[in-house]
Design an enzyme around this catalytic site. Structure first.
Site, mmCIF file in Angstrom:
data_model
loop_
_atom_site.group_PDB
_atom_site.id
_atom_site.type_symbol
_atom_site.label_atom_id
_atom_site.label_comp_id
_atom_site.label_asym_id
_atom_site.label_seq_id
_atom_site.Cartn_x
_atom_site.Cartn_y
_atom_site.Cartn_z
ATOM 1 N N HIS A 23 0.822 -1.216 0.000
ATOM 2 C CA HIS A 23 0.000 0.000 0.000
ATOM 3 C C HIS A 23 0.856 1.266 0.000
ATOM 4 O O HIS A 23 0.348 2.348 -0.267
ATOM 5 C CB HIS A 23 -0.927 -0.015 1.209
ATOM 6 C CG HIS A 23 -2.352 0.374 0.920
ATOM 7 N ND1 HIS A 23 -2.921 0.350 -0.335
ATOM 8 C CD2 HIS A 23 -3.334 0.795 1.753
ATOM 9 C CE1 HIS A 23 -4.181 0.740 -0.256
ATOM 10 N NE2 HIS A 23 -4.449 1.020 0.988
ATOM 11 N N ASN A 69 -6.915 6.602 3.051
ATOM 12 C CA ASN A 69 -8.320 6.868 2.746
ATOM 13 C C ASN A 69 -8.754 8.273 3.150
ATOM 14 O O ASN A 69 -9.872 8.670 2.863
ATOM 15 C CB ASN A 69 -9.228 5.805 3.368
ATOM 16 C CG ASN A 69 -9.114 5.723 4.870
ATOM 17 O OD1 ASN A 69 -8.175 6.248 5.469
ATOM 18 N ND2 ASN A 69 -10.069 5.064 5.488
ATOM 19 N N ASP A 94 -0.543 2.446 -5.388
ATOM 20 C CA ASP A 94 -0.444 1.003 -5.608
ATOM 21 C C ASP A 94 -1.666 0.558 -6.399
ATOM 22 O O ASP A 94 -2.776 0.923 -6.075
ATOM 23 C CB ASP A 94 -0.364 0.266 -4.271
ATOM 24 C CG ASP A 94 -1.552 0.558 -3.374
ATOM 25 O OD1 ASP A 94 -1.732 1.721 -2.968
ATOM 26 O OD2 ASP A 94 -2.325 -0.376 -3.086
ATOM 27 N N ASN A 115 -9.281 3.410 -2.127
ATOM 28 C CA ASN A 115 -9.816 4.419 -1.210
ATOM 29 C C ASN A 115 -9.049 5.738 -1.239
ATOM 30 O O ASN A 115 -9.632 6.796 -1.028
ATOM 31 C CB ASN A 115 -9.872 3.870 0.214
ATOM 32 C CG ASN A 115 -10.937 2.813 0.363
ATOM 33 O OD1 ASN A 115 -11.951 2.831 -0.329
ATOM 34 N ND2 ASN A 115 -10.706 1.865 1.244
#
Length: 179
Positions: A23, A69, A94, A115
């Site tokens: 991530h 997010n 990513d 997100n």
């Protein structure tokens, strides 16, 4: 394009527990682009930034210090502060939809369930910003996507990762230079 700088944002999650996770590929690519420059806190947003030039054009490199997010709020704050139009916002992220190591530049589009992109789209009020996806592949078997993206890269992937990060940095530099 305007005389405004480019805003180049690397997405990831803050904290040492996330440093080598899939991530955080956006953070990693931003640091590749950063080279020897260093990031410093920005007073008007929850980000670390560096002001530099790419191909003779002014660029603000930014790493939000919030969870992915929630990254739209600091991205919008920086875009407003530096007067950057959405078309000159470049987001490194990513990308599950790309095979590991592939890099893809998109000039607008959907969030593909990401997100961080969803948050940025909502905050900017448009989908018309540049996305640079760094392929991390799909989870194996029935592994949960959230578990997969928060796992560190494997040893084999870590050997190949520098190539993908350099490719992503090169694509950003090429986009800025030719825009």
């Amino acid at each position: 394009m305007t005389d405004a700088p480019f805003l180049i944002v690397g997405l990831g999650n803050p904290g040492p527990q996330y440093e080598r996770t899939r991530h955080n590929a956006g953070y990693m690519a931003l640091h590749e682009l950063l080279g020897h420059d260093s990031l410093r806190p920005h007073k008007k947003s929850n980000t670390l930034i560096a002001e530099t030039r790419l191909g003779g054009k002014k660029a603000i490199l930014a790493q939000p210090r919030c969870f992915m997010n929630l990254s739209g709020t600091p991205v919008r704050a920086l875009a407003d502060f530096f007067k950057v139009p959405p078309a000159q916002v470049v987001v490194l992220f990513d990308d599950l939809e790309l095979e590991f190591g592939q890099v893809k530049v998109s000039l607008s589009g959907g969030d593909h369930g990401h997100n961080g992109l969803r948050s940025i789209t909502k905050s900017l009020g448009t989908k018309d910003y540049v996305r640079v996806g760094i392929g991390i592949g799909r989870p194996p078997g029935r592994m949960d996507v959230a578990s997969f993206v928060l796992k560190p890269f494997s040893k084999a992937e870590m050997k190949e990762l520098p190539i993908a990060l350099a490719d992503a940095a090169d694509e950003v530099a090429r986009f800025v230079t030719t825009s």
